[in-house]
Design a protein around this motif. Structure first.
Motif, mmCIF file in Angstrom:
data_model
loop_
_atom_site.group_PDB
_atom_site.id
_atom_site.type_symbol
_atom_site.label_atom_id
_atom_site.label_comp_id
_atom_site.label_asym_id
_atom_site.label_seq_id
_atom_site.Cartn_x
_atom_site.Cartn_y
_atom_site.Cartn_z
ATOM 1 N N GLN A 417 -14.840 1.627 -1.706
ATOM 2 C CA GLN A 417 -14.390 2.592 -2.710
ATOM 3 C C GLN A 417 -13.996 1.842 -3.995
ATOM 4 O O GLN A 417 -13.329 0.813 -3.939
ATOM 5 C CB GLN A 417 -13.176 3.364 -2.189
ATOM 6 C CG GLN A 417 -13.491 4.290 -1.008
ATOM 7 C CD GLN A 417 -14.155 5.571 -1.463
ATOM 8 O OE1 GLN A 417 -13.590 6.341 -2.218
ATOM 9 N NE2 GLN A 417 -15.372 5.787 -0.998
ATOM 10 N N PRO A 418 -14.410 2.328 -5.160
ATOM 11 C CA PRO A 418 -14.070 1.631 -6.421
ATOM 12 C C PRO A 418 -12.556 1.529 -6.610
ATOM 13 O O PRO A 418 -11.810 2.476 -6.366
ATOM 14 C CB PRO A 418 -14.690 2.550 -7.491
ATOM 15 C CG PRO A 418 -15.750 3.324 -6.781
ATOM 16 C CD PRO A 418 -15.239 3.532 -5.380
ATOM 17 N N ASP A 419 -12.110 0.336 -7.020
ATOM 18 C CA ASP A 419 -10.675 0.109 -7.229
ATOM 19 C C ASP A 419 -10.520 -1.085 -8.166
ATOM 20 O O ASP A 419 -11.138 -2.133 -7.941
ATOM 21 C CB ASP A 419 -9.981 -0.171 -5.895
ATOM 22 C CG ASP A 419 -8.461 -0.092 -6.000
ATOM 23 O OD1 ASP A 419 -7.876 -0.820 -6.827
ATOM 24 O OD2 ASP A 419 -7.858 0.700 -5.246
ATOM 25 N N PRO A 420 -9.682 -0.987 -9.209
ATOM 26 C CA PRO A 420 -9.510 -2.113 -10.144
ATOM 27 C C PRO A 420 -8.795 -3.311 -9.529
ATOM 28 O O PRO A 420 -8.742 -4.379 -10.143
ATOM 29 C CB PRO A 420 -8.669 -1.499 -11.271
ATOM 30 C CG PRO A 420 -7.963 -0.328 -10.661
ATOM 31 C CD PRO A 420 -8.908 0.209 -9.616
ATOM 32 N N ALA A 421 -8.274 -3.158 -8.294
ATOM 33 C CA ALA A 421 -7.536 -4.264 -7.686
ATOM 34 C C ALA A 421 -8.449 -5.282 -7.020
ATOM 35 O O ALA A 421 -8.001 -6.391 -6.703
ATOM 36 C CB ALA A 421 -6.547 -3.722 -6.655
ATOM 37 N N TYR A 445 -3.865 -0.919 -0.341
ATOM 38 C CA TYR A 445 -4.825 -0.255 0.540
ATOM 39 C C TYR A 445 -6.255 -0.582 0.114
ATOM 40 O O TYR A 445 -6.571 -0.647 -1.078
ATOM 41 C CB TYR A 445 -4.623 1.260 0.519
ATOM 42 C CG TYR A 445 -3.497 1.734 1.407
ATOM 43 C CD1 TYR A 445 -3.655 1.752 2.794
ATOM 44 C CD2 TYR A 445 -2.283 2.153 0.860
ATOM 45 C CE1 TYR A 445 -2.617 2.180 3.614
ATOM 46 C CE2 TYR A 445 -1.241 2.574 1.670
ATOM 47 C CZ TYR A 445 -1.421 2.595 3.048
ATOM 48 O OH TYR A 445 -0.406 3.006 3.865
ATOM 49 N N PHE A 446 -7.101 -0.723 1.123
ATOM 50 C CA PHE A 446 -8.518 -0.980 0.910
ATOM 51 C C PHE A 446 -9.310 0.120 1.653
ATOM 52 O O PHE A 446 -9.041 0.373 2.847
ATOM 53 C CB PHE A 446 -8.909 -2.367 1.425
ATOM 54 C CG PHE A 446 -8.195 -3.479 0.711
ATOM 55 C CD1 PHE A 446 -8.799 -4.153 -0.324
ATOM 56 C CD2 PHE A 446 -6.895 -3.829 1.072
ATOM 57 C CE1 PHE A 446 -8.121 -5.168 -0.992
ATOM 58 C CE2 PHE A 446 -6.215 -4.832 0.421
ATOM 59 C CZ PHE A 446 -6.832 -5.509 -0.624
ATOM 60 N N ALA A 447 -10.275 0.744 0.965
ATOM 61 C CA ALA A 447 -10.968 1.901 1.556
ATOM 62 C C ALA A 447 -12.484 1.745 1.441
ATOM 63 O O ALA A 447 -13.000 1.161 0.471
ATOM 64 C CB ALA A 447 -10.531 3.197 0.873
ATOM 65 N N VAL A 448 -13.171 2.270 2.441
ATOM 66 C CA VAL A 448 -14.642 2.300 2.429
ATOM 67 C C VAL A 448 -15.104 3.709 2.778
ATOM 68 O O VAL A 448 -14.439 4.439 3.528
ATOM 69 C CB VAL A 448 -15.262 1.301 3.430
ATOM 70 C CG1 VAL A 448 -15.002 -0.136 3.004
ATOM 71 C CG2 VAL A 448 -14.764 1.546 4.845
ATOM 72 N N ASN A 493 -0.698 -6.980 2.902
ATOM 73 C CA ASN A 493 0.002 -7.707 1.847
ATOM 74 C C ASN A 493 -0.923 -8.807 1.344
ATOM 75 O O ASN A 493 -1.306 -9.708 2.112
ATOM 76 C CB ASN A 493 1.294 -8.315 2.380
ATOM 77 C CG ASN A 493 2.415 -7.296 2.420
ATOM 78 O OD1 ASN A 493 2.739 -6.697 1.384
ATOM 79 N ND2 ASN A 493 3.005 -7.095 3.588
ATOM 80 N N VAL A 494 -1.310 -8.743 0.095
ATOM 81 C CA VAL A 494 -2.372 -9.620 -0.390
ATOM 82 C C VAL A 494 -1.911 -10.445 -1.582
ATOM 83 O O VAL A 494 -0.907 -10.140 -2.247
ATOM 84 C CB VAL A 494 -3.611 -8.802 -0.788
ATOM 85 C CG1 VAL A 494 -4.220 -8.107 0.421
ATOM 86 C CG2 VAL A 494 -3.282 -7.811 -1.889
#
Length: 520
Positions: A417-421, A445-448, A493-494
């Motif tokens: 999913q597009p994300d500026p992070a 959060y990371f999404a696909v 946590n990244v």
């Protein structure tokens, strides 16, 4: 007075006495023949009688015909076993009437409540103006049947009518026909439509015909044909489906291949059938015989073909390029070595307009120019495609045995999913990655999104793994039925440069000796 002149006068008088009554009789005859009553009786006879289906082929029959006037008309029908040479004991239904063109009215009747696998005798019209006895046979719940496919007609209607008659003489077992679009060259030309329908009546007053719209078809096509009303909203009868025996048939309008509502309808329709065989008909080919500069083939491959492959469609019938062509089985744009699964695309051309081939694409198995037709025989797990020239000369005979086909495993397509992070990517093995951008720290959060290419029964597991400097720090798994659920996400946590890898497997377990199967 000379003898010759007197003889001539007397002879003329005798002729006059004879001719006057004859002329009077002829005058009365022509006055009656050209009278409104006589012309009305002559013009009221049904013309261009065509069978289609709008409901269940096993229990219904739709009949459409034309007449030059809109006087009330009806159909009379009776089972062939009860038919004694007349319709005295027949059932009747009144026909719906609407204007068709500048000289004809269209009548339609949809007979319901019929007995499956039964032959009926019917006639359409009105008193003193009946079509004469014709017949149709309702469908059965069978594993064995035959049907006819024909590509573009578009020209040479009289010759096409002769071909239809010859085909039925050679293959009386065919139950119905599919037409691949471009029925006429100019859809608004009433004369062309008259020629097409007059030729079509030869066969399609006896067996149903189910057409697809081509790029030359338009309002007159929609105004004449009575077709199933189960397509997407706003596109009904341009898109529709029906069942016959152990097969499901879907008919699409390739002019509207980018319509999202139609694409979703196609997915839902194919997912909703349990039939063994699945066939699709549309006009413009997804895999052309020669280069298509308009790029519609690429659009169809992007919009429809993944849905067809996901739902295990067996064969697609197309036209448009005015020749015969059959592909090897194709799956995910690659030719498959038989008996591996792949869709076989068949291009037909029924009319006198022909093009040469020459595309020389690696997916082409057989190619031949000229007018042709295809007869498809289904016997349980075995399909036999017989392709012949309009003269009856064999082009090829091709078989598919579903019992021999090696099915590919389930496959899903994951997209970040597009994300500026983070920045999305993939590994050489096709595993999705999301790399944390500079300046991003803390819980994220990371999404696909998940798209099924070939569905899998039951639940699947999407696995997120968190890496820093090449070492795995954490793992998060989400289990669901990803044929229904479209998005999965996990939080970690990244720090900048961390990598999240995502993949989908059949199951994730701690059982020893059990390895998960990657499904992408």
């Amino acid at each position: 007075m000379s003898p010759g002149f007197g003889y001539s006068q007397r002879n003329m008088a005798v002729r006059s006495k004879i001719m006057c009554p004859v002329l009077m009789v002829l005058a009365v005859f022509f006055c009656w023949f050209l009278s409104p009553v006589a012309l009305a009786e002559e013009s009221a006879a049904p013309e261009q009688i065509i069978l289609t289906w709008t409901l269940d082929p096993a229990a219904s029959q739709t009949i459409t015909w034309l007449t030059p006037d809109n006087s009330p008309a009806r159909v009379q029908y009776i089972s062939a076993d009860e038919f004694a040479g007349n319709f005295d004991a027949a059932q009747e239904m009144n026909a719906e009437c609407s204007a068709f063109d500048s000289t004809h009215y269209r009548f339609k009747v949809n007979i319901t409540g019929l007995t499956p696998e039964t032959k009926y005798v019917y006639q359409v019209g009105r008193e003193e103006a009946w079509s004469g006895p014709l017949s149709f046979t309702t469908a059965s719940d069978t594993q064995e049947f035959s049907f006819l496919y024909m590509g573009d007609v578009q020209s040479g209607y009289a010759e096409w009518g002769s071909t239809l008659d010859a085909v039925y003489q050679s293959y009386p077992q065919i139950k119905f026909a599919l037409l691949g679009g471009d029925l006429t060259d100019n859809d608004s030309d009433e004369e062309e439509w008259g020629q097409f329908l007059a030729a079509a009546t030869v066969l399609f007053s006896r067996i149903p015909v189910m057409p697809a719209m081509g790029n030359h078809d338009g309002d007159m096509y929609l105004d004449f044909f009575a077709l199933p009303d189960n397509g997407p909203e706003g596109l009904k009868q341009e898109f529709y489906s029906f069942d016959y025996g152990n097969a499901h048939f879907v008919v699409l309008n390739s002019n509207k291949n980018t319509d999202e509502g139609a694409k979703q309808w196609l997915q839902n329709d194919l997912q909703g059938t349990t039939k063994k065989w699945k066939f699709v008909v549309f006009h413009i080919p997804a895999y052309p015989a020669t280069y298509d500069y308009k790029g519609i083939d690429k659009s169809i491959r992007a919009n429809w073909v993944p849905v067809l492959e996901q739902n295990r469609v067996d064969m697609v019938f197309v036209g448009h390029q005015h020749e015969y062509m059959r592909t090897h089985p194709i799956y995910q744009e690659e030719v498959q070595t038989e008996p591996s699964y792949g869709i076989v695309y068949v291009m037909g051309n029924a009319g006198s307009k022909t093009y040469g081939g020459g595309g020389e694409f690696p997916y082409i198995a057989v190619e031949q120019t000229g007018s042709n037709y295809q007869v498809i025989d289904i016997e349980g797990d075995v399909l036999t495609l017989t392709s012949e020239q309009s003269t009856g000369e064999l082009i090829e005979r091709y078989m598919i045995n579903k019992g021999d086909i090696t099915e590919p495993g389930p496959v899903y397509r994951l997209s970040s999913q597009p994300d500026p992070a983070y920045t999305a990517g993939t590994t050489p093995d096709g595993i999705n990655t999301m790399t944390v951008d500079d300046g991003v720290t803390g819980f994220k959060y990371f999404a696909v999104s998940i798209t099924p290419v070939i569905s899998h029964s039951g639940n699947e597991t999407v696995v997120f793994t968190h890496f820093r400097n090449g070492s795995q720090l954490a793992l998060n798994a989400t289990r669901a039925d990803f044929d229904q659920v479209e998005i999965a996400q996990a939080g970690f946590n990244v720090q900048p440069g961390d990598v999240i890898k995502v993949y989908i497997v059949d199951n994730l377990t701690n059982d020893t000796g059990v390895n998960p199967v990657i499904l992408q």
